[in-house]
Motif scaffolding. Sequence first.
Motif, PDB file in Angstrom:
ATOM      1  N   ALA A   1      -3.515   1.018  -8.013  1.00 54.37           N
ATOM      2  CA  ALA A   1      -2.792   2.187  -8.526  1.00 54.37           C
ATOM      3  C   ALA A   1      -2.536   2.054 -10.019  1.00 54.37           C
ATOM      4  O   ALA A   1      -2.621   3.033 -10.775  1.00 54.37           O
ATOM      5  CB  ALA A   1      -1.482   2.364  -7.769  1.00 54.37           C
ATOM      6  N   GLU A   2      -2.257   0.853 -10.478  1.00 57.58           N
ATOM      7  CA  GLU A   2      -1.974   0.622 -11.901  1.00 57.58           C
ATOM      8  C   GLU A   2      -3.193   0.921 -12.761  1.00 57.58           C
ATOM      9  O   GLU A   2      -3.062   1.341 -13.919  1.00 57.58           O
ATOM     10  CB  GLU A   2      -1.524  -0.827 -12.104  1.00 57.58           C
ATOM     11  CG  GLU A   2      -1.160  -1.188 -13.536  1.00 57.58           C
ATOM     12  CD  GLU A   2      -0.017  -0.355 -14.094  1.00 57.58           C
ATOM     13  OE1 GLU A   2       0.019  -0.153 -15.336  1.00 57.58           O
ATOM     14  OE2 GLU A   2       0.845   0.090 -13.310  1.00 57.58           O
ATOM     15  N   THR A   3      -4.399   0.705 -12.221  1.00 55.13           N
ATOM     16  CA  THR A   3      -5.621   1.029 -12.963  1.00 55.13           C
ATOM     17  C   THR A   3      -5.625   2.486 -13.414  1.00 55.13           C
ATOM     18  O   THR A   3      -6.142   2.826 -14.485  1.00 55.13           O
ATOM     19  CB  THR A   3      -6.859   0.747 -12.091  1.00 55.13           C
ATOM     20  OG1 THR A   3      -6.945  -0.650 -11.851  1.00 55.13           O
ATOM     21  CG2 THR A   3      -8.137   1.226 -12.766  1.00 55.13           C
ATOM     22  N   PHE A   4      -5.028   3.355 -12.582  1.00 55.45           N
ATOM     23  CA  PHE A   4      -5.068   4.783 -12.865  1.00 55.45           C
ATOM     24  C   PHE A   4      -3.719   5.318 -13.354  1.00 55.45           C
ATOM     25  O   PHE A   4      -3.481   6.523 -13.337  1.00 55.45           O
ATOM     26  CB  PHE A   4      -5.525   5.532 -11.613  1.00 55.45           C
ATOM     27  CG  PHE A   4      -6.862   5.069 -11.113  1.00 55.45           C
ATOM     28  CD1 PHE A   4      -8.026   5.413 -11.792  1.00 55.45           C
ATOM     29  CD2 PHE A   4      -6.956   4.264  -9.992  1.00 55.45           C
ATOM     30  CE1 PHE A   4      -9.264   4.966 -11.348  1.00 55.45           C
ATOM     31  CE2 PHE A   4      -8.185   3.811  -9.529  1.00 55.45           C
ATOM     32  CZ  PHE A   4      -9.348   4.158 -10.211  1.00 55.45           C
TER      33      PHE A   4
ATOM     34  N   LEU B   1       0.857  -1.192   0.000  1.00 51.49           N
ATOM     35  CA  LEU B   1       0.000   0.000   0.000  1.00 51.49           C
ATOM     36  C   LEU B   1       0.889   1.236   0.000  1.00 51.49           C
ATOM     37  O   LEU B   1       1.043   1.936   1.001  1.00 51.49           O
ATOM     38  CB  LEU B   1      -0.933  -0.013   1.211  1.00 51.49           C
ATOM     39  CG  LEU B   1      -1.828  -1.249   1.356  1.00 51.49           C
ATOM     40  CD1 LEU B   1      -2.660  -1.171   2.622  1.00 51.49           C
ATOM     41  CD2 LEU B   1      -2.729  -1.412   0.139  1.00 51.49           C
ATOM     42  N   ASP B   2       1.468   1.528  -1.142  1.00 53.03           N
ATOM     43  CA  ASP B   2       2.551   2.507  -1.234  1.00 53.03           C
ATOM     44  C   ASP B   2       2.164   3.828  -1.879  1.00 53.03           C
ATOM     45  O   ASP B   2       2.978   4.754  -1.931  1.00 53.03           O
ATOM     46  CB  ASP B   2       3.731   1.907  -2.011  1.00 53.03           C
ATOM     47  CG  ASP B   2       4.369   0.745  -1.265  1.00 53.03           C
ATOM     48  OD1 ASP B   2       4.306   0.750  -0.018  1.00 53.03           O
ATOM     49  OD2 ASP B   2       4.893  -0.173  -1.918  1.00 53.03           O
ATOM     50  N   LYS B   3       0.943   3.927  -2.396  1.00 56.65           N
ATOM     51  CA  LYS B   3       0.455   5.193  -2.950  1.00 56.65           C
ATOM     52  C   LYS B   3      -0.570   5.777  -1.994  1.00 56.65           C
ATOM     53  O   LYS B   3      -1.444   5.056  -1.492  1.00 56.65           O
ATOM     54  CB  LYS B   3      -0.185   4.973  -4.326  1.00 56.65           C
ATOM     55  CG  LYS B   3       0.785   4.621  -5.441  1.00 56.65           C
ATOM     56  CD  LYS B   3       1.477   5.874  -5.962  1.00 56.65           C
ATOM     57  CE  LYS B   3       2.245   5.558  -7.242  1.00 56.65           C
ATOM     58  NZ  LYS B   3       2.894   6.765  -7.788  1.00 56.65           N
ATOM     59  N   ILE B   4      -0.500   7.076  -1.757  1.00 58.35           N
ATOM     60  CA  ILE B   4      -1.384   7.723  -0.794  1.00 58.35           C
ATOM     61  C   ILE B   4      -2.196   8.815  -1.477  1.00 58.35           C
ATOM     62  O   ILE B   4      -1.633   9.736  -2.085  1.00 58.35           O
ATOM     63  CB  ILE B   4      -0.581   8.348   0.369  1.00 58.35           C
ATOM     64  CG1 ILE B   4       0.359   7.324   1.011  1.00 58.35           C
ATOM     65  CG2 ILE B   4      -1.540   8.952   1.393  1.00 58.35           C
ATOM     66  CD1 ILE B   4      -0.310   6.128   1.623  1.00 58.35           C
ATOM     67  N   PHE B   5      -3.526   8.698  -1.411  1.00 56.22           N
ATOM     68  CA  PHE B   5      -4.428   9.750  -1.867  1.00 56.22           C
ATOM     69  C   PHE B   5      -4.936  10.471  -0.630  1.00 56.22           C
ATOM     70  O   PHE B   5      -5.551   9.854   0.254  1.00 56.22           O
ATOM     71  CB  PHE B   5      -5.606   9.168  -2.651  1.00 56.22           C
ATOM     72  CG  PHE B   5      -6.625  10.197  -3.066  1.00 56.22           C
ATOM     73  CD1 PHE B   5      -6.404  11.006  -4.165  1.00 56.22           C
ATOM     74  CD2 PHE B   5      -7.810  10.357  -2.351  1.00 56.22           C
ATOM     75  CE1 PHE B   5      -7.340  11.954  -4.542  1.00 56.22           C
ATOM     76  CE2 PHE B   5      -8.753  11.300  -2.729  1.00 56.22           C
ATOM     77  CZ  PHE B   5      -8.514  12.108  -3.831  1.00 56.22           C
ATOM     78  N   PHE B   6      -4.665  11.766  -0.535  1.00 54.95           N
ATOM     79  CA  PHE B   6      -5.035  12.510   0.667  1.00 54.95           C
ATOM     80  C   PHE B   6      -6.443  13.092   0.563  1.00 54.95           C
ATOM     81  O   PHE B   6      -6.863  13.565  -0.499  1.00 54.95           O
ATOM     82  CB  PHE B   6      -4.056  13.654   0.911  1.00 54.95           C
ATOM     83  CG  PHE B   6      -2.729  13.210   1.475  1.00 54.95           C
ATOM     84  CD1 PHE B   6      -2.654  12.656   2.743  1.00 54.95           C
ATOM     85  CD2 PHE B   6      -1.560  13.352   0.735  1.00 54.95           C
ATOM     86  CE1 PHE B   6      -1.432  12.250   3.266  1.00 54.95           C
ATOM     87  CE2 PHE B   6      -0.333  12.950   1.254  1.00 54.95           C
ATOM     88  CZ  PHE B   6      -0.272  12.401   2.525  1.00 54.95           C
TER      89      PHE B   6
END
Length: 450
Positions: free
Chosen positions: A298-301, A108-113
Amino acid sequence: MNAESAHALAAVKEADRKHVFHSWSAQELIDPLAVAGADGAYFWDYEGNRFLDFSSSLVFTNIGYQHPKVVAAIQEQAAKLCTLAPGFAVDVRSEAARLIAERTPGDLDKIFFTNGGAEAVENAVRMARVHTGRAKVLSTYRSYHGATSTAINLTGDARRFGNDTATAGVVHFWGPYLYRSPFHAETPEQECARALRHLEDTIVFEGPQSIAAIILESVGGAPGVLVPPAGYLTGVRELCDRYGIVFILDEVMVGFGRTGAWFAADHWEVTPDLLCFAKGVNSGYVPLGGVAISGAIAETFARRPYPGGLTYSGHVLACAAAVATLTTMAEEGVVEQSARTGAELLGPGLRELAGRHASVGEVRGLGTFWALELVRDRETREPLVPYAASGADNAPMGAFAEACKKGGLWPLVAGNRLHVAPPCNIGAADVAKGLAILDEALSVADAHMA
Protein backbone atom coordinates in the motif's frame (compact mmCIF):
# COMPACT_ATOMS: atom_id res chain seq x y z
CA MET A 1 -46.11 -29.55 -14.85
CA ASN A 2 -48.98 -27.13 -15.40
CA ALA A 3 -49.49 -25.08 -18.56
CA GLU A 4 -48.07 -21.90 -17.05
CA SER A 5 -44.85 -23.64 -16.00
CA ALA A 6 -44.57 -25.37 -19.37
CA HIS A 7 -44.92 -22.04 -21.18
CA ALA A 8 -42.30 -20.41 -18.94
CA LEU A 9 -39.90 -23.30 -19.45
CA ALA A 10 -40.27 -23.17 -23.23
CA ALA A 11 -39.69 -19.41 -23.28
CA VAL A 12 -36.56 -19.62 -21.11
CA LYS A 13 -35.05 -22.46 -23.13
CA GLU A 14 -35.77 -20.79 -26.47
CA ALA A 15 -34.24 -17.47 -25.44
CA ASP A 16 -31.23 -19.26 -23.96
CA ARG A 17 -30.60 -21.22 -27.17
CA LYS A 18 -30.94 -18.15 -29.35
CA HIS A 19 -29.06 -15.54 -27.37
CA VAL A 20 -26.94 -16.81 -24.44
CA PHE A 21 -23.33 -17.70 -25.14
CA HIS A 22 -22.18 -20.08 -22.40
CA SER A 23 -18.66 -20.24 -21.01
CA TRP A 24 -16.33 -23.22 -21.50
CA SER A 25 -18.84 -24.88 -23.87
CA ALA A 26 -19.42 -25.93 -27.45
CA GLN A 27 -22.69 -24.06 -27.80
CA GLU A 28 -24.65 -26.60 -29.84
CA LEU A 29 -23.65 -29.53 -27.63
CA ILE A 30 -25.12 -28.30 -24.35
CA ASP A 31 -28.62 -28.25 -22.90
CA PRO A 32 -28.56 -26.14 -19.72
CA LEU A 33 -31.06 -26.92 -16.99
CA ALA A 34 -33.67 -24.16 -16.72
CA VAL A 35 -33.92 -23.17 -13.05
CA ALA A 36 -37.16 -21.72 -11.72
CA GLY A 37 -36.09 -20.83 -8.19
CA ALA A 38 -33.82 -21.52 -5.22
CA ASP A 39 -33.81 -21.33 -1.45
CA GLY A 40 -31.28 -22.37 1.16
CA ALA A 41 -29.35 -25.41 -0.03
CA TYR A 42 -31.85 -26.24 -2.83
CA PHE A 43 -32.85 -25.13 -6.31
CA TRP A 44 -35.57 -26.49 -8.59
CA ASP A 45 -36.56 -26.59 -12.24
CA TYR A 46 -39.86 -25.78 -13.95
CA GLU A 47 -40.97 -29.40 -13.76
CA GLY A 48 -40.75 -29.33 -9.98
CA ASN A 49 -37.54 -31.37 -9.64
CA ARG A 50 -35.64 -30.23 -6.54
CA PHE A 51 -31.87 -30.56 -6.25
CA LEU A 52 -29.78 -30.46 -3.10
CA ASP A 53 -26.89 -28.28 -4.22
CA PHE A 54 -23.58 -29.82 -3.22
CA SER A 55 -21.76 -27.33 -5.48
CA SER A 56 -22.90 -24.05 -3.88
CA SER A 57 -23.59 -22.96 -7.47
CA LEU A 58 -19.90 -22.52 -8.32
CA VAL A 59 -18.61 -22.66 -4.75
CA PHE A 60 -19.95 -19.25 -3.81
CA THR A 61 -23.36 -19.50 -2.14
CA ASN A 62 -21.65 -19.87 1.23
CA ILE A 63 -24.81 -18.95 3.15
CA GLY A 64 -27.18 -20.60 0.66
CA TYR A 65 -29.69 -19.11 -1.74
CA GLN A 66 -32.02 -16.26 -0.85
CA HIS A 67 -30.88 -15.65 2.72
CA PRO A 68 -33.54 -13.20 3.94
CA LYS A 69 -31.10 -10.87 5.73
CA VAL A 70 -28.97 -10.39 2.63
CA VAL A 71 -31.95 -10.05 0.31
CA ALA A 72 -33.41 -7.38 2.63
CA ALA A 73 -30.10 -5.51 2.73
CA ILE A 74 -29.91 -5.40 -1.08
CA GLN A 75 -33.50 -4.18 -1.30
CA GLU A 76 -32.90 -1.51 1.33
CA GLN A 77 -29.74 -0.29 -0.38
CA ALA A 78 -31.43 -0.24 -3.79
CA ALA A 79 -34.11 2.05 -2.39
CA LYS A 80 -31.45 4.35 -0.93
CA LEU A 81 -28.62 4.39 -3.53
CA CYS A 82 -28.08 1.79 -6.24
CA THR A 83 -24.69 2.80 -7.59
CA LEU A 84 -21.98 5.43 -7.52
CA ALA A 85 -18.60 5.83 -9.22
CA PRO A 86 -15.66 4.30 -7.37
CA GLY A 87 -13.95 7.64 -6.71
CA PHE A 88 -16.45 8.61 -4.01
CA ALA A 89 -16.45 7.62 -0.35
CA VAL A 90 -19.67 5.73 0.37
CA ASP A 91 -20.77 4.43 3.75
CA VAL A 92 -21.54 0.88 2.68
CA ARG A 93 -18.35 0.60 0.60
CA SER A 94 -16.23 1.75 3.53
CA GLU A 95 -18.04 -0.61 5.89
CA ALA A 96 -17.55 -3.59 3.58
CA ALA A 97 -13.84 -2.83 3.36
CA ARG A 98 -13.60 -2.48 7.14
CA LEU A 99 -15.36 -5.78 7.80
CA ILE A 100 -13.15 -7.61 5.29
CA ALA A 101 -9.96 -6.05 6.69
CA GLU A 102 -10.97 -7.09 10.21
CA ARG A 103 -10.98 -10.70 9.10
CA THR A 104 -7.92 -10.86 6.84
CA PRO A 105 -4.69 -12.06 8.43
CA GLY A 106 -1.87 -9.74 9.47
CA ASP A 107 -1.72 -6.20 8.15
CA LEU A 108 -3.85 -6.71 5.04
CA ASP A 109 -5.84 -3.61 5.89
CA LYS A 110 -6.38 -1.91 2.52
CA ILE A 111 -9.03 -3.30 0.17
CA PHE A 112 -9.14 -2.78 -3.60
CA PHE A 113 -12.53 -3.88 -4.91
CA THR A 114 -13.09 -5.71 -8.19
CA ASN A 115 -16.08 -7.38 -9.84
CA GLY A 116 -14.84 -10.92 -9.28
CA GLY A 117 -11.95 -13.27 -8.68
CA ALA A 118 -10.15 -13.11 -12.01
CA GLU A 119 -9.99 -9.31 -11.83
CA ALA A 120 -8.66 -9.62 -8.29
CA VAL A 121 -5.84 -11.82 -9.56
CA GLU A 122 -5.13 -9.47 -12.47
CA ASN A 123 -4.80 -6.50 -10.13
CA ALA A 124 -2.80 -8.36 -7.50
CA VAL A 125 -0.25 -9.32 -10.14
CA ARG A 126 -0.16 -5.74 -11.42
CA MET A 127 0.46 -4.45 -7.91
CA ALA A 128 3.27 -6.94 -7.39
CA ARG A 129 4.95 -6.06 -10.68
CA VAL A 130 4.82 -2.34 -10.03
CA HIS A 131 5.94 -2.78 -6.42
CA THR A 132 8.97 -4.93 -7.32
CA GLY A 133 9.79 -3.63 -10.80
CA ARG A 134 9.97 -7.26 -11.94
CA ALA A 135 7.94 -9.17 -14.53
CA LYS A 136 7.77 -12.91 -13.87
CA VAL A 137 5.08 -14.61 -11.79
CA LEU A 138 5.26 -18.22 -10.60
CA SER A 139 2.19 -20.43 -10.20
CA THR A 140 1.52 -24.15 -9.91
CA TYR A 141 0.48 -26.49 -12.69
CA ARG A 142 -2.52 -27.72 -10.71
CA SER A 143 -4.29 -24.40 -10.23
CA TYR A 144 -7.07 -22.18 -11.47
CA HIS A 145 -6.88 -18.39 -11.14
CA GLY A 146 -9.54 -17.13 -13.56
CA ALA A 147 -10.19 -16.59 -17.24
CA THR A 148 -8.99 -13.06 -17.93
CA SER A 149 -5.75 -12.58 -19.83
CA THR A 150 -3.15 -12.81 -17.07
CA ALA A 151 -5.24 -15.04 -14.83
CA ILE A 152 -5.78 -17.72 -17.47
CA ASN A 153 -2.05 -17.84 -18.21
CA LEU A 154 -1.38 -18.22 -14.48
CA THR A 155 -3.87 -21.09 -14.40
CA GLY A 156 -2.21 -24.47 -14.44
CA ASP A 157 -5.03 -26.75 -15.51
CA ALA A 158 -6.17 -27.65 -19.03
CA ARG A 159 -8.39 -24.60 -19.42
CA ARG A 160 -5.19 -22.68 -20.03
CA PHE A 161 -4.37 -24.58 -23.21
CA GLY A 162 -6.68 -22.69 -25.57
CA ASN A 163 -5.53 -19.30 -24.29
CA ASP A 164 -1.83 -19.66 -23.51
CA THR A 165 0.29 -17.34 -25.63
CA ALA A 166 3.48 -17.90 -23.62
CA THR A 167 3.88 -14.11 -23.39
CA ALA A 168 2.43 -13.41 -19.95
CA GLY A 169 5.66 -13.80 -18.00
CA VAL A 170 4.35 -16.89 -16.20
CA VAL A 171 6.46 -19.80 -14.99
CA HIS A 172 4.72 -22.92 -13.68
CA PHE A 173 6.02 -25.30 -11.05
CA TRP A 174 4.75 -28.38 -9.21
CA GLY A 175 2.97 -27.87 -5.92
CA PRO A 176 2.47 -30.57 -3.27
CA TYR A 177 -0.04 -33.34 -3.99
CA LEU A 178 0.89 -36.43 -2.00
CA TYR A 179 -1.69 -38.76 -3.57
CA ARG A 180 -0.07 -38.19 -6.98
CA SER A 181 3.28 -36.89 -5.80
CA PRO A 182 5.51 -35.53 -8.56
CA PHE A 183 8.37 -35.88 -6.05
CA HIS A 184 7.93 -39.62 -5.31
CA ALA A 185 7.23 -38.73 -1.69
CA GLU A 186 5.73 -41.25 0.72
CA THR A 187 4.82 -38.99 3.65
CA PRO A 188 3.40 -35.47 4.03
CA GLU A 189 6.72 -34.37 5.49
CA GLN A 190 8.65 -35.63 2.48
CA GLU A 191 6.14 -34.03 0.10
CA CYS A 192 6.45 -30.68 1.85
CA ALA A 193 10.26 -30.67 1.94
CA ARG A 194 10.66 -31.83 -1.67
CA ALA A 195 8.03 -29.42 -2.99
CA LEU A 196 9.76 -26.51 -1.28
CA ARG A 197 13.13 -27.62 -2.64
CA HIS A 198 11.65 -27.81 -6.14
CA LEU A 199 10.20 -24.32 -5.78
CA GLU A 200 13.47 -22.88 -4.58
CA ASP A 201 15.30 -24.54 -7.47
CA THR A 202 12.78 -22.97 -9.85
CA ILE A 203 13.33 -19.55 -8.28
CA VAL A 204 17.11 -19.87 -8.50
CA PHE A 205 17.16 -21.06 -12.10
CA GLU A 206 14.61 -18.48 -13.26
CA GLY A 207 16.58 -15.73 -11.53
CA PRO A 208 15.12 -14.27 -8.33
CA GLN A 209 15.81 -10.75 -9.56
CA SER A 210 13.27 -11.32 -12.36
CA ILE A 211 10.41 -12.70 -10.23
CA ALA A 212 7.71 -10.33 -9.01
CA ALA A 213 5.41 -12.79 -7.28
CA ILE A 214 4.45 -16.33 -6.42
CA ILE A 215 0.70 -16.95 -6.46
CA LEU A 216 -0.92 -19.96 -4.83
CA GLU A 217 -4.40 -21.04 -3.92
CA SER A 218 -4.28 -21.54 -0.15
CA VAL A 219 -6.21 -24.77 -0.75
CA GLY A 220 -6.30 -25.73 -4.40
CA GLY A 221 -9.96 -25.57 -5.43
CA ALA A 222 -10.59 -26.45 -9.06
CA PRO A 223 -7.60 -28.85 -9.21
CA GLY A 224 -9.14 -31.07 -6.54
CA VAL A 225 -9.35 -29.55 -3.05
CA LEU A 226 -5.60 -29.91 -2.58
CA VAL A 227 -4.88 -29.22 1.09
CA PRO A 228 -1.19 -28.32 1.48
CA PRO A 229 0.89 -30.31 3.96
CA ALA A 230 1.76 -28.64 7.23
CA GLY A 231 4.68 -26.26 6.77
CA TYR A 232 4.31 -25.73 3.04
CA LEU A 233 2.70 -22.28 3.00
CA THR A 234 5.05 -21.18 5.79
CA GLY A 235 7.96 -22.40 3.69
CA VAL A 236 6.77 -20.47 0.64
CA ARG A 237 6.41 -17.36 2.80
CA GLU A 238 10.04 -17.80 3.91
CA LEU A 239 11.26 -18.24 0.32
CA CYS A 240 9.44 -15.09 -0.75
CA ASP A 241 11.02 -13.15 2.10
CA ARG A 242 14.47 -14.55 1.29
CA TYR A 243 14.33 -13.54 -2.37
CA GLY A 244 12.28 -10.34 -2.14
CA ILE A 245 9.28 -11.86 -3.93
CA VAL A 246 5.67 -10.83 -3.33
CA PHE A 247 3.55 -13.68 -1.94
CA ILE A 248 -0.03 -13.73 -3.30
CA LEU A 249 -2.66 -16.07 -1.93
CA ASP A 250 -5.74 -16.72 -4.05
CA GLU A 251 -8.65 -17.25 -1.63
CA VAL A 252 -11.36 -16.61 -4.21
CA MET A 253 -12.88 -20.06 -3.72
CA VAL A 254 -11.85 -20.86 -0.16
CA GLY A 255 -12.32 -17.55 1.66
CA PHE A 256 -15.14 -16.60 4.03
CA GLY A 257 -15.84 -19.82 5.86
CA ARG A 258 -15.48 -22.40 3.14
CA THR A 259 -12.72 -24.35 4.94
CA GLY A 260 -14.02 -23.71 8.45
CA ALA A 261 -11.99 -20.53 8.93
CA TRP A 262 -12.54 -16.99 7.70
CA PHE A 263 -9.62 -17.58 5.33
CA ALA A 264 -7.90 -20.88 4.59
CA ALA A 265 -4.52 -19.29 5.35
CA ASP A 266 -5.66 -19.02 8.96
CA HIS A 267 -5.26 -22.79 9.36
CA TRP A 268 -1.50 -22.36 8.97
CA GLU A 269 -1.17 -18.83 10.44
CA VAL A 270 0.33 -17.49 7.22
CA THR A 271 0.02 -13.89 6.04
CA PRO A 272 0.62 -13.15 2.35
CA ASP A 273 1.47 -9.73 0.90
CA LEU A 274 -1.68 -9.74 -1.21
CA LEU A 275 -4.84 -11.80 -0.78
CA CYS A 276 -7.41 -12.23 -3.57
CA PHE A 277 -11.05 -12.80 -2.66
CA ALA A 278 -14.52 -12.94 -4.26
CA LYS A 279 -17.36 -15.52 -4.28
CA GLY A 280 -18.19 -16.06 -0.59
CA VAL A 281 -17.62 -12.43 0.41
CA ASN A 282 -21.32 -11.85 -0.27
CA SER A 283 -22.40 -15.38 -1.17
CA GLY A 284 -22.35 -14.38 -4.85
CA TYR A 285 -25.58 -12.39 -4.57
CA VAL A 286 -24.09 -9.41 -6.45
CA PRO A 287 -20.70 -9.72 -8.22
CA LEU A 288 -17.84 -8.60 -5.96
CA GLY A 289 -14.18 -9.43 -5.50
CA GLY A 290 -11.06 -7.70 -4.38
CA VAL A 291 -7.48 -7.64 -3.19
CA ALA A 292 -6.47 -7.20 0.45
CA ILE A 293 -3.18 -5.31 0.48
CA SER A 294 -0.32 -5.29 2.98
CA GLY A 295 1.07 -2.09 4.45
CA ALA A 296 4.31 -2.32 2.50
CA ILE A 297 2.60 -2.63 -0.88
CA ALA A 298 0.00 0.00 0.00
CA GLU A 299 2.87 2.38 0.78
CA THR A 300 4.19 1.95 -2.78
CA PHE A 301 1.05 3.71 -3.98
CA ALA A 302 0.81 6.32 -1.23
CA ARG A 303 2.21 9.03 -3.51
CA ARG A 304 2.42 7.10 -6.75
CA PRO A 305 -0.84 6.56 -8.63
CA TYR A 306 -1.95 2.98 -8.94
CA PRO A 307 -2.19 2.27 -12.70
CA GLY A 308 -5.53 0.51 -12.70
CA GLY A 309 -9.22 0.80 -11.93
CA LEU A 310 -12.69 -0.53 -12.69
CA THR A 311 -15.95 1.25 -13.42
CA TYR A 312 -17.82 -0.84 -10.87
CA SER A 313 -15.09 -1.12 -8.22
CA GLY A 314 -16.87 -1.36 -4.90
CA HIS A 315 -20.35 -1.39 -6.45
CA VAL A 316 -22.78 -0.12 -3.85
CA LEU A 317 -25.29 -2.99 -4.09
CA ALA A 318 -22.47 -5.56 -4.01
CA CYS A 319 -20.94 -3.94 -0.94
CA ALA A 320 -24.33 -3.86 0.80
CA ALA A 321 -24.62 -7.57 0.14
CA ALA A 322 -21.11 -8.09 1.57
CA VAL A 323 -21.88 -6.14 4.74
CA ALA A 324 -25.05 -8.16 5.29
CA THR A 325 -23.34 -11.46 4.50
CA LEU A 326 -20.36 -10.91 6.79
CA THR A 327 -22.57 -9.63 9.59
CA THR A 328 -24.94 -12.57 9.22
CA MET A 329 -22.10 -15.08 9.14
CA ALA A 330 -20.72 -13.66 12.39
CA GLU A 331 -24.14 -13.52 14.09
CA GLU A 332 -25.13 -17.03 13.04
CA GLY A 333 -21.72 -18.68 13.59
CA VAL A 334 -21.48 -19.87 9.99
CA VAL A 335 -17.68 -20.22 9.97
CA GLU A 336 -17.78 -22.33 13.12
CA GLN A 337 -20.65 -24.37 11.68
CA SER A 338 -18.62 -25.06 8.54
CA ALA A 339 -15.75 -26.33 10.66
CA ARG A 340 -18.04 -28.61 12.70
CA THR A 341 -19.79 -29.91 9.59
CA GLY A 342 -16.48 -30.90 8.08
CA ALA A 343 -15.05 -32.48 11.22
CA GLU A 344 -18.20 -34.25 12.43
CA LEU A 345 -20.31 -34.96 9.35
CA LEU A 346 -18.76 -34.55 5.90
CA GLY A 347 -15.27 -35.86 6.68
CA PRO A 348 -16.43 -39.00 8.53
CA GLY A 349 -19.34 -39.55 6.15
CA LEU A 350 -17.24 -39.33 3.00
CA ARG A 351 -14.57 -41.63 4.47
CA GLU A 352 -17.30 -44.13 5.29
CA LEU A 353 -18.41 -44.01 1.65
CA ALA A 354 -14.81 -44.64 0.60
CA GLY A 355 -14.84 -47.77 2.72
CA ARG A 356 -17.84 -49.09 0.78
CA HIS A 357 -16.90 -48.02 -2.73
CA ALA A 358 -13.68 -49.19 -4.35
CA SER A 359 -13.83 -46.39 -6.93
CA VAL A 360 -12.95 -43.83 -4.24
CA GLY A 361 -9.19 -43.52 -4.21
CA GLU A 362 -8.84 -40.68 -1.72
CA VAL A 363 -10.95 -38.37 0.43
CA ARG A 364 -9.56 -34.96 1.37
CA GLY A 365 -10.82 -31.62 2.55
CA LEU A 366 -11.64 -29.13 5.27
CA GLY A 367 -14.84 -27.52 6.51
CA THR A 368 -17.45 -27.64 3.76
CA PHE A 369 -14.89 -28.21 1.01
CA TRP A 370 -14.04 -31.82 0.12
CA ALA A 371 -13.10 -33.98 -2.83
CA LEU A 372 -13.44 -37.64 -3.70
CA GLU A 373 -10.83 -38.79 -6.18
CA LEU A 374 -12.37 -41.53 -8.30
CA VAL A 375 -10.12 -44.22 -9.74
CA ARG A 376 -10.24 -47.31 -11.93
CA ASP A 377 -7.82 -49.15 -9.66
CA ARG A 378 -6.92 -48.26 -6.09
CA GLU A 379 -3.54 -49.95 -6.30
CA THR A 380 -2.32 -48.16 -9.41
CA ARG A 381 -4.40 -45.02 -8.70
CA GLU A 382 -5.33 -44.81 -12.37
CA PRO A 383 -7.95 -42.02 -12.64
CA LEU A 384 -11.49 -43.04 -13.52
CA VAL A 385 -11.15 -40.82 -16.60
CA PRO A 386 -7.98 -39.45 -18.26
CA TYR A 387 -6.73 -35.93 -17.63
CA ALA A 388 -8.77 -33.33 -19.57
CA ALA A 389 -11.08 -36.09 -20.81
CA SER A 390 -14.01 -35.25 -23.07
CA GLY A 391 -16.63 -37.10 -25.08
CA ALA A 392 -16.61 -40.87 -24.71
CA ASP A 393 -13.47 -40.76 -22.55
CA ASN A 394 -15.42 -38.86 -19.91
CA ALA A 395 -18.43 -41.20 -19.98
CA PRO A 396 -17.82 -42.78 -16.52
CA MET A 397 -17.84 -39.39 -14.77
CA GLY A 398 -20.81 -38.30 -16.86
CA ALA A 399 -22.74 -41.39 -15.79
CA PHE A 400 -21.84 -40.81 -12.16
CA ALA A 401 -22.97 -37.17 -12.33
CA GLU A 402 -26.26 -38.18 -13.92
CA ALA A 403 -26.87 -40.71 -11.18
CA CYS A 404 -26.39 -37.94 -8.60
CA LYS A 405 -28.88 -35.69 -10.39
CA LYS A 406 -31.40 -38.51 -10.77
CA GLY A 407 -31.23 -38.95 -7.01
CA GLY A 408 -31.87 -35.24 -6.42
CA LEU A 409 -28.30 -34.06 -5.77
CA TRP A 410 -26.52 -31.48 -7.91
CA PRO A 411 -22.82 -32.46 -7.99
CA LEU A 412 -19.68 -30.55 -8.85
CA VAL A 413 -17.44 -32.80 -10.93
CA ALA A 414 -14.05 -31.89 -12.36
CA GLY A 415 -11.80 -34.37 -14.10
CA ASN A 416 -11.92 -37.62 -12.15
CA ARG A 417 -13.09 -35.91 -8.96
CA LEU A 418 -16.29 -35.13 -7.14
CA HIS A 419 -16.01 -31.85 -5.25
CA VAL A 420 -18.32 -31.64 -2.25
CA ALA A 421 -19.05 -27.99 -1.48
CA PRO A 422 -22.51 -27.44 -0.01
CA PRO A 423 -23.43 -24.13 1.65
CA CYS A 424 -21.31 -23.51 4.75
CA ASN A 425 -24.48 -23.37 6.86
CA ILE A 426 -25.99 -26.62 5.57
CA GLY A 427 -27.93 -28.59 8.18
CA ALA A 428 -27.11 -32.07 9.42
CA ALA A 429 -30.23 -33.59 7.83
CA ASP A 430 -29.29 -32.27 4.39
CA VAL A 431 -25.72 -33.54 4.79
CA ALA A 432 -27.09 -37.01 5.59
CA LYS A 433 -29.45 -36.83 2.61
CA GLY A 434 -26.63 -35.83 0.27
CA LEU A 435 -24.34 -38.60 1.51
CA ALA A 436 -27.10 -41.17 0.98
CA ILE A 437 -27.55 -40.04 -2.63
CA LEU A 438 -23.80 -40.19 -3.19
CA ASP A 439 -23.76 -43.70 -1.77
CA GLU A 440 -26.15 -44.82 -4.50
CA ALA A 441 -24.41 -42.88 -7.27
CA LEU A 442 -20.97 -44.23 -6.42
CA SER A 443 -22.20 -47.70 -7.38
CA VAL A 444 -22.26 -46.35 -10.95
CA ALA A 445 -18.63 -45.27 -10.63
CA ASP A 446 -17.73 -48.67 -9.18
CA ALA A 447 -19.17 -50.33 -12.27
CA HIS A 448 -16.63 -48.50 -14.48
CA MET A 449 -13.57 -49.76 -12.61
CA ALA A 450 -10.96 -51.77 -14.46
